[in-house]
Write a protein that holds these residues in place. Structure first.
Motif, PDB file in Angstrom:
ATOM      1  N   ASP A 109       0.880  -0.906  -0.035  1.00 26.58           N
ATOM      2  CA  ASP A 109       0.083  -0.216  -0.279  1.00 26.58           C
ATOM      3  C   ASP A 109       0.969   1.188   0.178  1.00 26.58           C
ATOM      4  OD1 ASP A 109      -2.031  -1.716  -0.008  1.00 26.58           O
ATOM      5  OD2 ASP A 109      -2.722  -1.253   1.969  1.00 26.58           O
TER       6      ASP A 109
ATOM      7  N   GLU B  35       2.595   1.764  -3.385  1.00 26.47           N
ATOM      8  CA  GLU B  35       1.014   2.419  -4.453  1.00 26.47           C
ATOM      9  C   GLU B  35       1.166   3.446  -4.530  1.00 26.47           C
ATOM     10  OE1 GLU B  35      -3.449   1.858  -5.193  1.00 26.47           O
ATOM     11  OE2 GLU B  35      -2.067   0.497  -3.609  1.00 26.47           O
ATOM     12  N   GLN B  36       1.031   4.211  -2.720  1.00 25.63           N
ATOM     13  CA  GLN B  36       0.731   5.428  -2.868  1.00 25.63           C
ATOM     14  C   GLN B  36       2.060   6.355  -2.943  1.00 25.63           C
ATOM     15  OE1 GLN B  36      -2.031   6.883  -1.602  1.00 25.63           O
ATOM     16  NE2 GLN B  36      -0.636   8.709  -1.847  1.00 25.63           N
TER      17      GLN B  36
END
Length: 377
Positions: free
Chosen positions: A324, A327-328
């Motif tokens: 996550d 991805e950010q």
């Protein structure tokens, strides 16, 4: 009654001479090595497998004297010792911690250079060695060098010993060894006891990498500068500390290394007779943190030279970011105008995650961005 343990699988041959009552031991496929020649009775026998017992008269010599009396000055395999400077390691507490080779060199030498002749004479007397001693220490080594080199050029065998351990390691001998090397005079090490290696191997600290610092500089500024280097090192740090400077050392190291850093304080590591001390096991090893050591020794000053080890600084391995988080970060880089391939490159260089892993994630999450980039081109 003397009992000498042998490996159970060893082949031992006992041979005797009717004229001398000597005994020689011969291991399979080896030449006989004459080790002992006390007056033995004929009642030599095996008590149990692997143990050979000899009965002797009550006037027999101590075992150490018997051994040294039967070490030949000339080895049957190697011949007479060659001229040169022999750096001979000596015991650091227990007189039994000396090699047969060291004893042969000390007995065969023309002269023994000694840091403290009074101290060294005890060792020589213990092993009945009659070689003459000549003082050689930090206050006279430069004056002695010319005479020693002359003797070596004339073909003498010169042995150099320190008070304890290996000469030239925080002890006199380094400069003389350098001179001999420059003069093409052989320098022969006779390995043996070493305080720093003895302390390190039993310390419980990392032995994969270590740095031997020895004695610290006397000047406060130079001392602090050297300690700062050690405080930031990942390797185990090894120091020699005079007992009267232990409290100062612990104060300075705890402030630079931190109170929680593990340390080991070693002294009298090889002594046979343990001393009763208020500090647990301090006749050999004291273990704890620098903060604990500072408190423990604030009112207790030990005797004798100290080998002090401090663990290296812990290496922090950065935690790999989650999917996550990756991805950010990719989203932020692409929003700021980076192409997909450039965003992957930047992120792989900034983290410990492999570029291939980041690129696979980028294709899954932002594949449409790459397609748009290809269409626009």
């Amino acid at each position: 009654m003397r009992a000498i343990r042998l490996p159970p699988s060893s082949l031992l041959i006992i041979s005797s001479s009717s004229s001398s009552h000597s005994r020689s031991w011969q291991w399979k496929k080896k030449h006989p090595i004459q080790l002992f020649s006390p007056q033995l009775t004929s009642s030599s026998s095996f008590i149990n497998p692997g143990v050979l017992a000899f009965s002797s008269s009550t006037s027999e010599k101590p075992i150490e004297e018997t051994i040294i009396d039967n070490i030949p000055e000339v080895s049957s395999k190697r011949g007479p010792l060659k001229s040169g400077l022999y750096l001979v390691s000596t015991p650091i507490g227990n007189l039994e911690d000396i090699t047969l080779r060291a004893l042969r060199v000390l007995r065969s030498a023309n002269v023994i250079l000694s840091e403290d002749t009074r101290h060294s004479r005890k060792l020589l007397h213990h092993y009945n060695i009659k070689t003459s001693l000549l003082s050689y220490h930090k206050f006279n080594e430069h004056q002695r060098e010319k005479a020693v080199l002359e003797r070596l050029r004339e073909g003498d065998i010169v042995a150099l010993i320190s008070d304890a351990g290996t000469p030239g390691i925080s002890d006199p001998g380094t400069e003389l060894a350098k001179l001999c090397v420059s003069e093409k005079i052989p320098v022969i090490p006779i390995p043996g006891p070493s305080a720093l290696l003895t302390a390190l191997c039993a310390s419980g600290l990392s032995t994969e990498e270590f740095s031997f610092v020895g004695f610290l500089p006397k000047q406060a500024g130079s001392r602090r500068e050297r300690l700062q280097l050690s405080a930031n090192a990942t390797a185990t740090q090894i120091f020699f500390v005079p007992p009267h400077k232990l409290n100062q050392f612990l104060e300075e190291t705890s402030s630079l290394f931190g109170d929680s850093r593990k340390c080991v304080i070693a002294r009298e590591m090889t002594k046979i007779h343990e001393e009763v001390k208020s500090l647990k096991m301090f006749n050999r090893f004291w273990r704890g943190s620098l903060g604990e050591a500072k408190e423990a020794f604030s009112a207790n000053q030990p005797k004798g030279e100290i080998t002090l080890l401090i663990e290296g600084i812990a290496t922090c391995i950065p935690e790999a970011p989650s999917e996550d988080q990756l991805e950010q970060e990719l989203r932020n880089l692409i929003s700021n105008g980076h192409s997909l391939s450039m965003a992957v490159k930047v992120l792989s260089e900034a983290t410990s995650v492999k570029r291939k892993t980041i690129y696979s994630l980028a294709l899954r999450k932002f594949g449409n961005v790459e397609e748009a980039e290809e269409d626009s081109s």
